[in-house]
Motif scaffolding. Sequence first.
Motif, PDB file in Angstrom:
ATOM      1  N   ASN A 193       7.985 -21.901  16.957  1.00 15.82           N
ATOM      2  CA  ASN A 193       7.898 -23.353  16.814  1.00 15.82           C
ATOM      3  C   ASN A 193       8.700 -23.879  15.621  1.00 15.82           C
ATOM      4  OD1 ASN A 193       5.668 -24.644  18.772  1.00 15.82           O
ATOM      5  ND2 ASN A 193       5.060 -22.556  18.255  1.00 15.82           N
ATOM      6  N   GLY A 194       9.650 -23.072  15.152  1.00 22.19           N
ATOM      7  CA  GLY A 194      10.552 -23.543  14.114  1.00 22.19           C
ATOM      8  C   GLY A 194      10.084 -23.363  12.686  1.00 22.19           C
ATOM      9  N   PHE A 195       9.056 -22.542  12.479  1.00 24.24           N
ATOM     10  CA  PHE A 195       8.541 -22.330  11.127  1.00 24.24           C
ATOM     11  C   PHE A 195       8.618 -20.854  10.736  1.00 24.24           C
ATOM     12  CE2 PHE A 195       6.320 -26.107  12.776  1.00 24.24           C
ATOM     13  CZ  PHE A 195       6.711 -27.039  11.813  1.00 24.24           C
ATOM     14  N   SER A 196       9.735 -20.228  11.052  1.00 22.29           N
ATOM     15  CA  SER A 196       9.900 -18.803  10.772  1.00 22.29           C
ATOM     16  C   SER A 196       9.945 -18.513   9.273  1.00 22.29           C
ATOM     17  CB  SER A 196      11.175 -18.282  11.443  1.00 22.29           C
ATOM     18  OG  SER A 196      12.312 -19.015  11.006  1.00 22.29           O
ATOM     19  N   ASN A 197      10.243 -19.521   8.456  1.00 21.27           N
ATOM     20  CA  ASN A 197      10.308 -19.312   7.007  1.00 21.27           C
ATOM     21  C   ASN A 197       8.969 -19.531   6.312  1.00 21.27           C
ATOM     22  OD1 ASN A 197      13.085 -18.714   7.011  1.00 21.27           O
ATOM     23  ND2 ASN A 197      13.632 -20.891   6.958  1.00 21.27           N
ATOM     24  N   THR A 198       7.956 -19.875   7.078  1.00 21.58           N
ATOM     25  CA  THR A 198       6.620 -20.053   6.494  1.00 21.58           C
ATOM     26  C   THR A 198       5.900 -18.713   6.466  1.00 21.58           C
ATOM     27  OG1 THR A 198       6.476 -22.314   7.357  1.00 21.58           O
ATOM     28  CG2 THR A 198       4.423 -21.259   6.675  1.00 21.58           C
ATOM     29  N   PRO A 199       5.637 -18.169   5.280  1.00 21.06           N
ATOM     30  CA  PRO A 199       4.978 -16.859   5.221  1.00 21.06           C
ATOM     31  C   PRO A 199       3.516 -16.925   5.651  1.00 21.06           C
ATOM     32  CG  PRO A 199       5.187 -17.779   3.017  1.00 21.06           C
ATOM     33  CD  PRO A 199       5.930 -18.701   3.941  1.00 21.06           C
ATOM     34  N   VAL A 200       3.070 -15.873   6.305  1.00 17.54           N
ATOM     35  CA  VAL A 200       1.666 -15.724   6.692  1.00 17.54           C
ATOM     36  C   VAL A 200       1.102 -14.556   5.900  1.00 17.54           C
ATOM     37  CG1 VAL A 200       0.060 -15.194   8.567  1.00 17.54           C
ATOM     38  CG2 VAL A 200       2.064 -16.638   9.007  1.00 17.54           C
ATOM     39  N   TYR A 201       0.070 -14.809   5.131  1.00 21.44           N
ATOM     40  CA  TYR A 201      -0.509 -13.782   4.276  1.00 21.44           C
ATOM     41  C   TYR A 201      -1.880 -13.355   4.795  1.00 21.44           C
ATOM     42  CZ  TYR A 201       3.095 -15.199   0.946  1.00 21.44           C
ATOM     43  OH  TYR A 201       4.300 -15.488   0.343  1.00 21.44           O
ATOM     44  N   ARG A 202      -2.106 -12.041   4.742  1.00 18.19           N
ATOM     45  CA  ARG A 202      -3.424 -11.488   5.060  1.00 18.19           C
ATOM     46  C   ARG A 202      -4.262 -11.455   3.786  1.00 18.19           C
ATOM     47  NH1 ARG A 202      -2.878  -6.056   6.334  1.00 18.19           N
ATOM     48  NH2 ARG A 202      -1.129  -6.061   4.862  1.00 18.19           N
ATOM     49  N   ALA A 203      -5.572 -11.339   3.925  1.00 22.01           N
ATOM     50  CA  ALA A 203      -6.450 -11.356   2.756  1.00 22.01           C
ATOM     51  C   ALA A 203      -6.336 -10.085   1.925  1.00 22.01           C
ATOM     52  CB  ALA A 203      -7.896 -11.557   3.195  1.00 22.01           C
ATOM     53  N   THR A 204      -5.832  -9.032   2.509  1.00 21.38           N
ATOM     54  CA  THR A 204      -5.703  -7.762   1.793  1.00 21.38           C
ATOM     55  C   THR A 204      -4.375  -7.109   2.134  1.00 21.38           C
ATOM     56  OG1 THR A 204      -6.644  -5.528   1.539  1.00 21.38           O
ATOM     57  CG2 THR A 204      -6.954  -6.610   3.655  1.00 21.38           C
ATOM     58  N   HIS A 205      -3.896  -6.261   1.222  1.00 15.56           N
ATOM     59  CA  HIS A 205      -2.649  -5.542   1.505  1.00 15.56           C
ATOM     60  C   HIS A 205      -2.903  -4.324   2.385  1.00 15.56           C
ATOM     61  CE1 HIS A 205      -4.363  -3.291  -1.913  1.00 15.56           C
ATOM     62  NE2 HIS A 205      -3.718  -2.248  -1.422  1.00 15.56           N
ATOM     63  N   LYS A 206      -4.173  -3.979   2.598  1.00 16.38           N
ATOM     64  CA  LYS A 206      -4.513  -2.811   3.400  1.00 16.38           C
ATOM     65  C   LYS A 206      -4.392  -3.118   4.890  1.00 16.38           C
ATOM     66  CE  LYS A 206      -7.808  -1.118  -0.057  1.00 16.38           C
ATOM     67  NZ  LYS A 206      -9.241  -0.771  -0.316  1.00 16.38           N
ATOM     68  N   LYS A 497     -14.731  -7.433   8.142  1.00 16.74           N
ATOM     69  CA  LYS A 497     -15.392  -7.469   6.840  1.00 16.74           C
ATOM     70  C   LYS A 497     -14.403  -7.374   5.686  1.00 16.74           C
ATOM     71  CE  LYS A 497     -17.567  -3.887   5.452  1.00 16.74           C
ATOM     72  NZ  LYS A 497     -18.494  -2.747   5.506  1.00 16.74           N
ATOM     73  N   MET A 498     -13.180  -6.949   5.975  1.00 14.37           N
ATOM     74  CA  MET A 498     -12.174  -6.842   4.920  1.00 14.37           C
ATOM     75  C   MET A 498     -11.684  -8.217   4.457  1.00 14.37           C
ATOM     76  SD  MET A 498     -10.084  -3.563   6.467  1.00 14.37           S
ATOM     77  CE  MET A 498      -8.928  -3.368   5.101  1.00 14.37           C
ATOM     78  N   ASN A 499     -12.056  -9.259   5.189  1.00 20.89           N
ATOM     79  CA  ASN A 499     -11.785 -10.631   4.772  1.00 20.89           C
ATOM     80  C   ASN A 499     -13.040 -11.173   4.095  1.00 20.89           C
ATOM     81  OD1 ASN A 499      -9.127 -11.414   6.472  1.00 20.89           O
ATOM     82  ND2 ASN A 499     -10.490 -10.196   7.764  1.00 20.89           N
ATOM     83  N   ASP A 500     -12.976 -11.465   2.801  1.00 17.06           N
ATOM     84  CA  ASP A 500     -14.135 -12.027   2.128  1.00 17.06           C
ATOM     85  C   ASP A 500     -13.694 -13.080   1.118  1.00 17.06           C
ATOM     86  OD1 ASP A 500     -13.418 -10.699  -0.314  1.00 17.06           O
ATOM     87  OD2 ASP A 500     -14.443  -8.892   0.377  1.00 17.06           O
ATOM     88  N   LEU A 501     -14.646 -13.750   0.538  1.00 22.17           N
ATOM     89  CA  LEU A 501     -14.355 -14.868  -0.353  1.00 22.17           C
ATOM     90  C   LEU A 501     -13.527 -14.441  -1.550  1.00 22.17           C
ATOM     91  CD1 LEU A 501     -14.673 -17.813  -1.113  1.00 22.17           C
ATOM     92  CD2 LEU A 501     -16.912 -17.253  -2.105  1.00 22.17           C
ATOM     93  N   ASP A 502     -13.881 -13.303  -2.149  1.00 19.67           N
ATOM     94  CA  ASP A 502     -13.130 -12.831  -3.311  1.00 19.67           C
ATOM     95  C   ASP A 502     -11.665 -12.598  -2.960  1.00 19.67           C
ATOM     96  OD1 ASP A 502     -15.446 -12.888  -4.773  1.00 19.67           O
ATOM     97  OD2 ASP A 502     -15.884 -10.758  -4.513  1.00 19.67           O
ATOM     98  N   ALA A 503     -11.428 -12.000  -1.783  1.00 24.64           N
ATOM     99  CA  ALA A 503     -10.051 -11.708  -1.366  1.00 24.64           C
ATOM    100  C   ALA A 503      -9.260 -12.991  -1.142  1.00 24.64           C
ATOM    101  CB  ALA A 503     -10.062 -10.861  -0.093  1.00 24.64           C
ATOM    102  N   VAL A 504      -9.914 -14.005  -0.557  1.00 20.44           N
ATOM    103  CA  VAL A 504      -9.226 -15.286  -0.336  1.00 20.44           C
ATOM    104  C   VAL A 504      -8.874 -15.941  -1.666  1.00 20.44           C
ATOM    105  CG1 VAL A 504      -9.468 -17.613   0.609  1.00 20.44           C
ATOM    106  CG2 VAL A 504     -10.302 -15.650   1.905  1.00 20.44           C
ATOM    107  N   GLN A 505      -9.801 -15.930  -2.599  1.00 12.94           N
ATOM    108  CA  GLN A 505      -9.523 -16.505  -3.915  1.00 12.94           C
ATOM    109  C   GLN A 505      -8.375 -15.766  -4.600  1.00 12.94           C
ATOM    110  OE1 GLN A 505     -13.705 -16.150  -5.241  1.00 12.94           O
ATOM    111  NE2 GLN A 505     -13.653 -18.349  -5.662  1.00 12.94           N
ATOM    112  N   ASP A 506      -8.343 -14.452  -4.449  1.00 12.60           N
ATOM    113  CA  ASP A 506      -7.281 -13.648  -5.061  1.00 12.60           C
ATOM    114  C   ASP A 506      -5.913 -14.013  -4.489  1.00 12.60           C
ATOM    115  OD1 ASP A 506      -9.131 -12.368  -6.626  1.00 12.60           O
ATOM    116  OD2 ASP A 506      -9.237 -10.552  -5.392  1.00 12.60           O
TER     117      ASP A 506
END
Length: 578
Positions: A193-206, A497-506
């Motif tokens: 949809n034309g937003f290939s330069n918008t990065p998508v981040y996961r809550a953890t690097h794992k 469960k690997m997505n949690d509030l602390d990870a989002v804040q980080d």
Amino acid sequence: MLLRSAAKLLPQCGAIARGSHQRRCVVSASLAINKDETSQQTLNQSGSRFFSSMPSAPPAQQISAFPSIIIGPDTISPQGSFAEAQASFLEPPMDLVEEMLDKLIELKVGIVAHYYMDVELQGILFAIKKRQMELLQSDTSGKIPKFPLVAIADSLKMGDDAVNMCSQSKVESIICLGVDFMSESVSAILGKNGFSNTPVYRATHKHIGCSLAESAEGLNYKAWLNKSAAGKSKALHVVYINTSLETKATSSSIIPTITCTSSNVLQTILQASAQMGPEELRICYGPDTYMGENLVSLLTAVLESKWSDERIKRDLHPEHDQASIRALRDNTDVYPSGNCVVHHMFGQSVVDTVMNDYSDAYVTAHLEVPGEMFQIALKKSLVDDGVVGSTSNILNFIERKVKEASEKGETKRLKFILGTEAGMVTSIVRSVQEILDSSSSKGVEAEIIFPVSSEAVMGVENDGSESATSSLEVVPGVAGGEGCSTAGGCATCPFMKMNDLDAVQDIVDMIGRSSSGGSDTLQLQLNKHLPPNKLGGKKINGRDAIDLGTEPIVFMREFMQSKKMSDSLVERIEKMAM
């Protein structure tokens, strides 16, 4: 009346302690066939036949009563320690909500999350969205984005919401809370949809895996597809959207493929069969074995409940009748070795308790739920006392029942067995409260019942910040580890469960430091949170692998818009059969 189709998870719960936060999660599911010319007597007579062949779950110990949350016009009343743990995060601290909203606006960050996030995180996300919309009403500066910066949805809509955040609220990065294939899909949809330069981040690097998605990534699944494509008959691979882009690309290179959701899977196979001939087309469904077998059982239920041709045309599909439904059922091939580890275990004690102690309750079940629980919901759905399908179908069913009772001015408590991930309770509570608040009738309550056994809870150590009698000392979980309790209650999905509030804040803080001219080391660290990119720069049979992987999604979207299989997909199917 019509057949309402949907699908998605079943009850589970669990918890771990991380700092001062308790992590929780549960699973469930649903799909509904409304009543109309089907009597309870017919159900009792035919039920044993079409339920007998369904996949079953392991036995378990006997349990007593299930925890629940009672939702009234102005009150929320949890019953039992598990429900108390769920309800405790429905009203998060507003200082934290304001702080996170300010950061999202300042940094131009959007968050898309799956329904099955734990309730603590969902409580915060819902509150952020609500607060943003409140501020928007009085905003004269133009600083408050018009489209919500937070969206909680199923895996398909997560991508759509991310696109809207980019186009309408001008976000510059997206945080995706789910498993890896979800972030991968969101990134691909943004690119389309034309937003290939918008990065998508996961809550953890794992790596955030998914047992169901990974069951389609091995050699066995590829061999099954090759075998399906080897014949000269027409064949269509219907693949569950909860799979990786790599699976979709590989599948498309072997056999004509269209994705489906738990909400549209039934209509997908009905239309494909009607359009290309039920006697000629073979449907190859995968990788979710439970969902596939449940679809076959549903078609069998229609046949053995002796629906007339007229009812089938009216309630299922206008181009089908008894003969074509039988042909569709017989020509459906289900992959035999794929399931979600969370849905796999639904102990017999849970099923027994639902049948014996909750006969007056509406029962919901995701299409991914094992046999016995699905049997109950399917049987109830035939008289509009239940629903089987997706998370959205479950939510819509509960909303409809509550609204109907409110409009009639009834004084009653509606009971709903939540046959899906418990994290969905946040969305249910918000929706039910809105219906009750807007109704002039104040006599209706909704009780959301979590089918988890009392043995599937464990104690956690008190960190000293709460009294020894705090209800949060007992939370859902399994003392022996991850997975499902032999007592019949399933523990939290170890991946979600690997997505949690602390990870989002980080991750929000990392984006903030990076936007302020952070070091190369910080950017490298942030890049580790990007989705997997297994297909980048690759070609399969001369085609760009990412394009090949998104093609089945495009076919599905075309079907959702036009209500028929696209000409290009039909052409591929017919060409392969030559």
